[in-house]
Design an enzyme around this catalytic site. Structure first.
Site, PDB file in Angstrom:
ATOM      1  N   TYR A 107      -7.612  -3.635  -2.244  1.00 40.48           N
ATOM      2  CA  TYR A 107      -7.565  -2.570  -1.245  1.00 40.48           C
ATOM      3  C   TYR A 107      -8.963  -2.512  -0.628  1.00 40.48           C
ATOM      4  CZ  TYR A 107      -7.345   2.122   0.778  1.00 40.48           C
ATOM      5  OH  TYR A 107      -7.404   3.188   1.643  1.00 40.48           O
ATOM      6  N   ASP A 137       2.971   4.880   4.675  1.00 41.73           N
ATOM      7  CA  ASP A 137       2.654   4.533   6.066  1.00 41.73           C
ATOM      8  C   ASP A 137       2.449   3.028   6.234  1.00 41.73           C
ATOM      9  OD1 ASP A 137       0.270   4.651   4.653  1.00 41.73           O
ATOM     10  OD2 ASP A 137      -0.744   5.999   6.050  1.00 41.73           O
ATOM     11  N   HIS A 138       2.515   2.285   5.128  1.00 41.37           N
ATOM     12  CA  HIS A 138       2.574   0.821   5.161  1.00 41.37           C
ATOM     13  C   HIS A 138       3.958   0.402   4.673  1.00 41.37           C
ATOM     14  CE1 HIS A 138      -1.901  -0.171   5.241  1.00 41.37           C
ATOM     15  NE2 HIS A 138      -1.909   1.131   4.997  1.00 41.37           N
ATOM     16  N   ASP A 189      -3.951  -4.716   1.153  1.00 41.55           N
ATOM     17  CA  ASP A 189      -4.332  -4.060   2.404  1.00 41.55           C
ATOM     18  C   ASP A 189      -5.767  -4.475   2.694  1.00 41.55           C
ATOM     19  OD1 ASP A 189      -5.142  -2.422   4.439  1.00 41.55           O
ATOM     20  OD2 ASP A 189      -4.646  -0.531   3.443  1.00 41.55           O
ATOM     21  N   GLU A 199      -3.865   1.633  -2.966  1.00 44.50           N
ATOM     22  CA  GLU A 199      -4.035   3.056  -2.657  1.00 44.50           C
ATOM     23  C   GLU A 199      -3.113   3.906  -3.525  1.00 44.50           C
ATOM     24  OE1 GLU A 199      -5.240   5.793   1.175  1.00 44.50           O
ATOM     25  OE2 GLU A 199      -4.238   3.912   1.602  1.00 44.50           O
ATOM     26  N   ASP A 207      -1.783  -5.835   6.189  1.00 53.09           N
ATOM     27  CA  ASP A 207      -1.454  -6.316   4.840  1.00 53.09           C
ATOM     28  C   ASP A 207      -1.132  -7.803   4.904  1.00 53.09           C
ATOM     29  OD1 ASP A 207      -1.032  -3.539   3.221  1.00 53.09           O
ATOM     30  OD2 ASP A 207      -0.354  -3.349   5.305  1.00 53.09           O
ATOM     31  N   ASN A 214      -7.229  -4.090   5.532  1.00 50.84           N
ATOM     32  CA  ASN A 214      -7.796  -3.123   6.466  1.00 50.84           C
ATOM     33  C   ASN A 214      -8.435  -3.745   7.708  1.00 50.84           C
ATOM     34  OD1 ASN A 214      -7.573  -0.282   6.524  1.00 50.84           O
ATOM     35  ND2 ASN A 214      -8.458  -0.163   4.467  1.00 50.84           N
ATOM     36  N   ASN A 259       0.880  -1.165   0.000  1.00 51.08           N
ATOM     37  CA  ASN A 259       0.000   0.000   0.000  1.00 51.08           C
ATOM     38  C   ASN A 259       0.919   1.216   0.000  1.00 51.08           C
ATOM     39  OD1 ASN A 259      -1.293   2.385   0.939  1.00 51.08           O
ATOM     40  ND2 ASN A 259      -2.978   1.201   1.798  1.00 51.08           N
ATOM     41  N   ASP A 291       0.144   4.434  -0.476  1.00 51.20           N
ATOM     42  CA  ASP A 291      -0.424   5.684   0.040  1.00 51.20           C
ATOM     43  C   ASP A 291      -0.132   6.861  -0.896  1.00 51.20           C
ATOM     44  OD1 ASP A 291      -1.787   7.358   1.878  1.00 51.20           O
ATOM     45  OD2 ASP A 291       0.125   7.980   2.770  1.00 51.20           O
TER      46      ASP A 291
END
Length: 310
Positions: A164, A300-301, A203, A89, A275, A205, A61, A63
Site C-alpha cells: 500500500y 472505493d477500489h 494499491d 488499507e 491497483d 497510488n 484495497n 478501505d
C-alpha cells in the site's frame, strides 16, 4: 478570486475534493453523457507459451477491513477463491481483526502488517491457502516500515510482494516523502528480484499514463498523477518490472480500479487505475490474464486478479 468548482473527474487520488454544482448552474444544462463502462473480458487461463495458469492471486484495497467484512467482502473472496488474497488499507490493529476473517478455514495462513503509531491507518494483509516458505514485513527501513505497508511472501519459484504505497496527500504534503519511498521501494524490489522473480500487487497510488484515469488534464497537480509519481512508476518499469494489465491490454481505455465516493463517480466510471500486478520480466511468458473485477462492491477500489503459470 473564486475557485471553480471541482468536478468528480478532478478529484485527486485520495478523493478529498468536494464538488460544487453552483459554478455549473449558469451554463446551459446539457444532456449527461452516458458513462463508458469497462467490461472485463472472460478470464484467459493459458499463457503465451502455452502453459496453464497454476496460481491465482487477488489484490484489493478494502478501505477499512472491518467495514468491508460487514459489507460481505469475504463472500466475494470465497467466490473468487484465489490461492492468495492480498488486502491493503485494512485500517485495523491485529487485535481488532474481525473473527470472520481470522477464523477463515479457506486461508489457514494469514499475515498482517499494521501501523505502529497510528491506530486505524494504512495496514496490509495476506491470506494464503498454502504456507509460504518465508514471510517478511516492511522493506528494511524504519521510516517506512512503521506504517505497515508491505508484506513479502517467498514461494518456491517467486516472491509475492503486496504494498500500500503512501499517498502524496492533499496539497501534496507528502510528495517529498513519497519520492523517497519510491526510491527505497524500488531498491528493495530490485534486490529481491536478483534472488528470485517477483509479483508485486497492491494499491500503488499512481495512475501511470493518461489512459489510466478519466481526466488526466485536471489532475496533473493532484496526488496520484503528479509528474514525480508517474516518473517513479516509469522507473519501476525501467528496473525490469512489467505492468501485467498493460502488457495484455495496451490500448484499453476506461479500465479503472478506484473511484472517489463523491459525485457518483463509480456509476459514471470516472475513475483511476491505481491497483496493479507488476511482474519481473522473467515471469511475463507465464502471464495468462490480469483482471479488473469492477463489479465487486464494498470499497472505493475494486479487486484485481492475476492468473499466472509459475
Amino acid at each position: 478570486s473564486m475557485k471553480r468548482g471541482k468536478n468528480a473527474e478532478d478529484a485527486g487520488a485520495e478523493g478529498d475534493d468536494t464538488g460544487s454544482a453552483s459554478a455549473k448552474k449558469t451554463k446551459k444544462t446539457k444532456e449527461p453523457e452516458a458513462p463508458i463502462l469497462y467490461d472485463d473480458p472472460p478470464d484467459k487461463m493459458t499463457s503465451k507459451d502455452g502453459r496453464d495458469a497454476n496460481m491465482k492471486i487477488t489484490s484489493w484495497n478494502v478501505d477499512g477491513l472491518r467495514a468491508w467484512v460487514k459489507k460481505n467482502g469475504l463472500d466475494w473472496v470465497r467466490e473468487e477463491a484465489p490461492d492468495v488474497m492480498c488486502l491493503q488499507e485494512t485500517k485495523c490493529g491485529e487485535k481488532a481483526l474481525p473473527a470472520d476473517i481470522t477464523s477463515m478455514p479457506e486461508y489457514p495462513h494469514k499475515y498482517w502488517a499494521v501501523s505502529d503509531e497510528k491506530e486505524g491507518y494504512s495496514g496490509v494483509g495476506m491470506l494464503c491457502k498454502t504456507e509460504p516458505l518465508k514471510v517478511t514485513y516492511g522493506i528494511g527501513k524504519e521510516e517506512h516500515d512503521k506504517e505497515g505497508r508491505v508484506i513479502t511472501a517467498e514461494f518456491p519459484t517467486f516472491y509475492l510482494v503486496t504494498a500500500y504505497v503512501p499517498n502524496a496527500s492533499k496539497g501534496l504534503v507528502r510528495l517529498d516523502y513519497r519520492k523517497t519511498w519510491d526510491e527505497d521501494f524500488r531498491s528493495y524490489l530490485s534486490e529481491l528480484d536478483m534472488q528470485k522473480p517477483l509479483v508485486l500487487c497492491g494499491d500503488l497510488n499512481v495512475a501511470h499514463q493518461e489512459i489510466d484515469l478519466k481526466n488526466p488534464k485536471g489532475n496533473k497537480k493532484n496526488p496520484g498523477f503528479t509528474p514525480e509519481e508517474r516518473e517513479g512508476f516509469s522507473q519501476l518499469l525501467a528496473a525490469g518490472f512489467v505492468d501485467s494489465f498493460r502488457e495484455l491490454y495496451p490500448e484499453q481505455t476506461n479500465a479503472y480500479t478506484f473511484w472517489t465516493y463523491m459525485m457518483n463517480s463509480r456509476s459514471k466510471n470516472v475513475g483511476w487505475r491505481l491497483d496493479y500486478f507488476l511482474l519481473s520480466s522473467s515471469l511475463v511468458p507465464g502471464l495468462c490474464d490480469s483482471k479488473i473485477r469492477n463489479k465487486a462492491m464494498g470499497s472505493d477500489h475494486c479487486p484485481i486478479t492475476l492468473h499466472i503459470a509459475v
